[in-house]
Write a protein that holds these residues in place. Sequence first.
Motif, PDB file in Angstrom:
ATOM      1  N   ASP A   1       0.829  -1.208   0.000  1.00 23.72           N
ATOM      2  CA  ASP A   1       0.000   0.000   0.000  1.00 23.72           C
ATOM      3  C   ASP A   1       0.861   1.255   0.000  1.00 23.72           C
ATOM      4  OD1 ASP A   1      -2.255  -1.504  -0.018  1.00 23.72           O
ATOM      5  OD2 ASP A   1      -2.440  -1.524   2.174  1.00 23.72           O
ATOM      6  N   ARG A   2       1.953   1.186   0.722  1.00 26.48           N
ATOM      7  CA  ARG A   2       2.806   2.378   0.772  1.00 26.48           C
ATOM      8  C   ARG A   2       3.379   2.702  -0.609  1.00 26.48           C
ATOM      9  NH1 ARG A   2       4.931  -0.204   5.519  1.00 26.48           N
ATOM     10  NH2 ARG A   2       4.086   0.769   7.387  1.00 26.48           N
ATOM     11  N   VAL A   3       3.819   1.652  -1.236  1.00 24.20           N
ATOM     12  CA  VAL A   3       4.400   1.890  -2.553  1.00 24.20           C
ATOM     13  C   VAL A   3       3.361   2.442  -3.514  1.00 24.20           C
ATOM     14  CG1 VAL A   3       5.453   0.784  -4.550  1.00 24.20           C
ATOM     15  CG2 VAL A   3       6.169   0.164  -2.223  1.00 24.20           C
ATOM     16  N   ALA A   4       2.221   1.788  -3.473  1.00 24.59           N
ATOM     17  CA  ALA A   4       1.165   2.250  -4.386  1.00 24.59           C
ATOM     18  C   ALA A   4       0.717   3.653  -4.039  1.00 24.59           C
ATOM     19  CB  ALA A   4      -0.027   1.276  -4.335  1.00 24.59           C
ATOM     20  N   LEU A   5       0.616   3.888  -2.740  1.00 23.65           N
ATOM     21  CA  LEU A   5       0.187   5.225  -2.321  1.00 23.65           C
ATOM     22  C   LEU A   5       1.206   6.302  -2.738  1.00 23.65           C
ATOM     23  CD1 LEU A   5      -1.751   7.028  -0.772  1.00 23.65           C
ATOM     24  CD2 LEU A   5      -0.477   6.477   1.306  1.00 23.65           C
ATOM     25  N   ALA A   6       2.440   5.959  -2.560  1.00 27.28           N
ATOM     26  CA  ALA A   6       3.453   6.948  -2.936  1.00 27.28           C
ATOM     27  C   ALA A   6       3.414   7.250  -4.419  1.00 27.28           C
ATOM     28  CB  ALA A   6       4.848   6.425  -2.542  1.00 27.28           C
ATOM     29  N   ALA A   7       3.258   6.189  -5.200  1.00 28.19           N
ATOM     30  CA  ALA A   7       3.212   6.416  -6.654  1.00 28.19           C
ATOM     31  C   ALA A   7       2.014   7.251  -7.033  1.00 28.19           C
ATOM     32  CB  ALA A   7       3.189   5.061  -7.370  1.00 28.19           C
ATOM     33  N   ASP A   8       0.914   6.924  -6.392  1.00 29.25           N
ATOM     34  CA  ASP A   8      -0.288   7.692  -6.732  1.00 29.25           C
ATOM     35  C   ASP A   8      -0.159   9.130  -6.298  1.00 29.25           C
ATOM     36  OD1 ASP A   8      -1.391   5.490  -7.822  1.00 29.25           O
ATOM     37  OD2 ASP A   8      -2.509   4.904  -6.007  1.00 29.25           O
ATOM     38  N   LEU A   9       0.421   9.307  -5.131  1.00 30.08           N
ATOM     39  CA  LEU A   9       0.568  10.683  -4.670  1.00 30.08           C
ATOM     40  C   LEU A   9       1.499  11.471  -5.569  1.00 30.08           C
ATOM     41  CD1 LEU A   9       0.738  10.222  -0.818  1.00 30.08           C
ATOM     42  CD2 LEU A   9      -1.126  11.143  -2.184  1.00 30.08           C
ATOM     43  N   ARG A  10       2.531  10.831  -6.003  1.00 29.27           N
ATOM     44  CA  ARG A  10       3.466  11.535  -6.861  1.00 29.27           C
ATOM     45  C   ARG A  10       2.799  11.932  -8.180  1.00 29.27           C
ATOM     46  NH1 ARG A  10       7.052   8.089  -6.982  1.00 29.27           N
ATOM     47  NH2 ARG A  10       8.312   8.913  -5.289  1.00 29.27           N
ATOM     48  N   ALA A  11       2.088  10.942  -8.702  1.00 26.02           N
ATOM     49  CA  ALA A  11       1.396  11.236  -9.965  1.00 26.02           C
ATOM     50  C   ALA A  11       0.369  12.339  -9.783  1.00 26.02           C
ATOM     51  CB  ALA A  11       0.746   9.968 -10.504  1.00 26.02           C
ATOM     52  N   ALA A  12      -0.324  12.227  -8.669  1.00 25.19           N
ATOM     53  CA  ALA A  12      -1.336  13.260  -8.429  1.00 25.19           C
ATOM     54  C   ALA A  12      -0.672  14.612  -8.234  1.00 25.19           C
ATOM     55  CB  ALA A  12      -2.163  12.880  -7.195  1.00 25.19           C
ATOM     56  N   GLY A  13       0.439  14.609  -7.535  1.00 25.05           N
ATOM     57  CA  GLY A  13       1.147  15.874  -7.340  1.00 25.05           C
ATOM     58  C   GLY A  13       1.611  16.477  -8.641  1.00 25.05           C
ATOM     59  N   GLU A  14       2.084  15.649  -9.514  1.00 23.44           N
ATOM     60  CA  GLU A  14       2.530  16.168 -10.808  1.00 23.44           C
ATOM     61  C   GLU A  14       1.378  16.749 -11.587  1.00 23.44           C
ATOM     62  OE1 GLU A  14       4.360  12.831 -12.519  1.00 23.44           O
ATOM     63  OE2 GLU A  14       6.258  13.049 -11.395  1.00 23.44           O
TER      64      GLU A  14
END
Length: 979
Positions: free
Chosen positions: A606-619
């Motif tokens: 979940d952390r990995v997925a969350l981080a990726a999603d957050l990064r994408a969302a941030g971009e």
Amino acid sequence: MTESSIQVAVRIRPLNAREVSLLAPVDTSQPFQGDGGLAGSPSKAQNAIAAMRTNYIRNILSPVDDRVLVFDPAEPAAQIRGQKQQPTTHMHIHGNGRRARDVRYAFDRVFPPTTTQQEVYRGTVEPMLTGLLSGFNASVFAYGATGCGKTHTISGSSEDPGLIFLTMRGLYERIEEDRDQYETHVRLSYLEIYNETIRDLLSPTPTPPGPGLALREDAASKISVVGITEHIPESPEQVLEMITEGNKRRTQSPTEANAVSSRSHAVLQLNVTRKPRTAGTVEEMSSASLNIIDLAGSERASATNNQGMRMKEGANINRSLLALGSCINALCQTGGARNVKGRHIPYRNSKLTRLLKFSLGGNCKTVMIVCVSPSSAHYEETHNTLKYANQAKNIQTKVTRNLLHIDRHVAQYVQAIASLRQEVQELKEKLASTGGADTPAERRKRDALLADATHQLQDAATAQRDALRQAATDAAPLHAAEAVRSALRDAVDTSAAPDRAILESLLAQTPDVVAPPEDTYRLAAIPLPPALAADTTYTALYAARHAHFEANLAAEARAAALQAARQLLQDTIGRRLIDLALGTAHATQALRSAAARLDNDLTDDDRVALAADLRAAGERGTAALQQAMGAHVPDNVPVVRKVAHPSPARRVRPSLGPRSTGDAARFMRLASPRRRTLRPSIAARHRNIGGTPLVVPDTAKDAKPSAAPTAPTVPPKPRASLAPGVQKSLAPRPSVAPAPRRSVVPTDVPARAVEPKKAPADLRRTLPDRPRKPVTAPADSVRKPAVFDKAAEPSLPENRAAERRAAERRPEKRSAEVVPGAARAPPAAPPAVSRTRPESDTRSMRHALPSDTSDDPVQPVSTSPVASTEPVHSPTLSKRPTSPARPPSTSPSAASRGGTGVKRRGLFERQFLARPETNDGDSTMDSLLHTDLADLSAQLPREDWQASLLDTPRRTSSSFFTTPSPRGHRSRESREMPA
Ligand SMILES: Nc1ncnc2c1ncn2[C@@H]1O[C@H](COP(=O)(O)OP(=O)(O)OP(=O)(O)O)[C@@H](O)[C@H]1O
């Protein structure tokens, strides 16, 4: 001493117009022979022609060559026929009846009527000028009968000047040629002898009447006029002016023979002294005089018919001329000057002969210009004149050079030396003024020095120009940094303590602008070589070139300043960057807080997925922000880059850090005071992680920890404390009426439409934790609010199993409340509220819905597309049948908003779990839905879970944090619009 004869030149004037008209025609008739032939007695016609010829004139002078003329030549026709010459007309006129004389005279020069003034000058006076300048006296006088051209020859006119002007011009030319060798002085006087009185013609005051000026003969037998004025002319033109003025004063009267007859003798006397410029022990000075005499014309009283004064004038003229003739005769009889000592020459008979004493028989070269008329009307005068002239040519004169040899005195040497020194000094100054003091080699050397200095100057200018361009390039980011600093200072002044700490940290790491010194653009002067510095010309040249280069530098400076101004103008966007940085700080803090909370609860996947999603969302959020701001925010913007990361922040994985203010805005909502007030559970979690320092994650790769102070967790920030830019971006949007929300209508959904999914563990942890009153649901089915309880975490397998078991233990109660077909209905109804819902219920819903952003204290600066709260008809919805008990959905559809299904999911959960009161039907539905929450959560896509986790406001979820998922859309649609 050399002997010389008087030069006699005869000038024959041309016939005037009147005389030409009286010229007799040539008689070509044949003589009558008397024997029946042509030589017979003359006819009447011939007699008539002969009578007419008595009024005619003829030419009595015939020049043979330039030295011989024939007086009264025979007629050509008679000569041709070889007959005896017929009596001429004038013979008839004068009644002498004599035959033509046909006498030949030889003179030094004979000037025919066509001779010009210049030719007369060259043939008479010009040869004497050299002697005059050498110290030989000279005299030129014009002699002849009245009206024969004496005045014309001597004075001439302004259009055709005579011997005086031509002589003076030639004299000055020679003086000028020998100026370097000789010093020459000319003095001039002009007088007339009228009625035996001498008058000064150049004196401004006319000579008083009476005896006139007296003649004086000095010891050197030189005749001088007492009281005559002498003038020093500067040019021959000035002499001509003097003569013209003098002739105006000369006595002239019209006579029968000459309309402008001169009634006096005019004498122009030039005294020329000359000495060589070279000094010697003996000073040799020459002195000579030139007399140019215009005699009055002799006249026969019977011919002129003068009366009175004119007759008296004529008598005096004739007397003086007779005296002149007597002198000439005496000179000729005595053999000229050679025997003058023992013979008497009657010079004293007249003023004229006294004045011409040495011109005739003395130390003088004399030229007599005899003017004669060719007209037979002046037959006797011409004949007498020629006889005089022929006699005068025999006069011999002794010509000696007039030299003065003066022994110099010692004092004169001193004077000469002083004069020479002065002359040398004048010559030096003249050379210096013309620049001739330098030799060509010296000039070339100076030019080379100047060229070298100029090259040095040019090199210096080029180097300074390059530095100027570099400085301009360097100044651009400095200006940008200064703009950022200014914005930061403003923000610090107007921000609350937490924000101020962040901004001060940014401000401390923003470089100062170093203004260039004032003399940056001044071009230093290259020192000139002494050889050039002493020369004003070269220093002026160098100064001009220095000014030229400096002007070029000034132009470069202006261009650089203009560029810097443009850059500064562009950098005004730095203030907006501050807003962005501030939002980023808040967002980062909130995100770190949320991540810290989640970090304890998530699995590694979940952390990995969350981080990726957050990064994408941030971009995406960053991109949206940049698009909204209309400016590109580079990654190396100092405001963001310079923020330090204290080591405690590394507790959060860097991959979890947001990269844009889009994240920031979203997370700031979690930190808003209202959120804290309404959601004490969240606040409790914040308190639990309160020790986590606030940091702004560095997106730069080379970010290093800094000693900059870190801000604590951002407390709820009043709106007024934001920076101006932020405030502007957070300006209240137009109030929007709450969207009508549909009541949740349980509908039958095919089982296949819902795909089982694994729900996140903390799904229900994010649900509203406000107290609510359960209506129909059993107490154990109500979500545990506030404090996180692992035992109640549905994501845990053991809890999920226990929950299922509890649900199985009350099947009868659930079945009694469940509406047929609603058991499997997904809780995917849009977050709409029924129009019939009580106001209190609506308010409670709004409290549970953080998506209502109208009163949110912190809004992201994003201007991303905002989902309207007004009902929007969805084509997708319109295709699906709606429940007859419920109005069709008017809320924005997931398809129309591109991913707001996440929002609906969160709303659904909150509505289902937190609804405090409802009617019976709703309560039954809520109970069913609540029972099936775990299963439904397991079926949610991950992004929906994520959105629920973040409790995303509806208006921003679609643009910032929601990853559009066609799959998610389909699932939502299937949930929202059950058949
Ligand atoms: N060589 C010449 N060419 C043209 N015109 C001439 C020439 N000689 C004389 N004349 C003209 O003849 C006229 C008389 O000449 P001028 O006055 O010189 O005579 P003169 O001998 O001086 O007379 P006087 O003794 O009465 O003064 C003038 O109008 C003059 O212009």
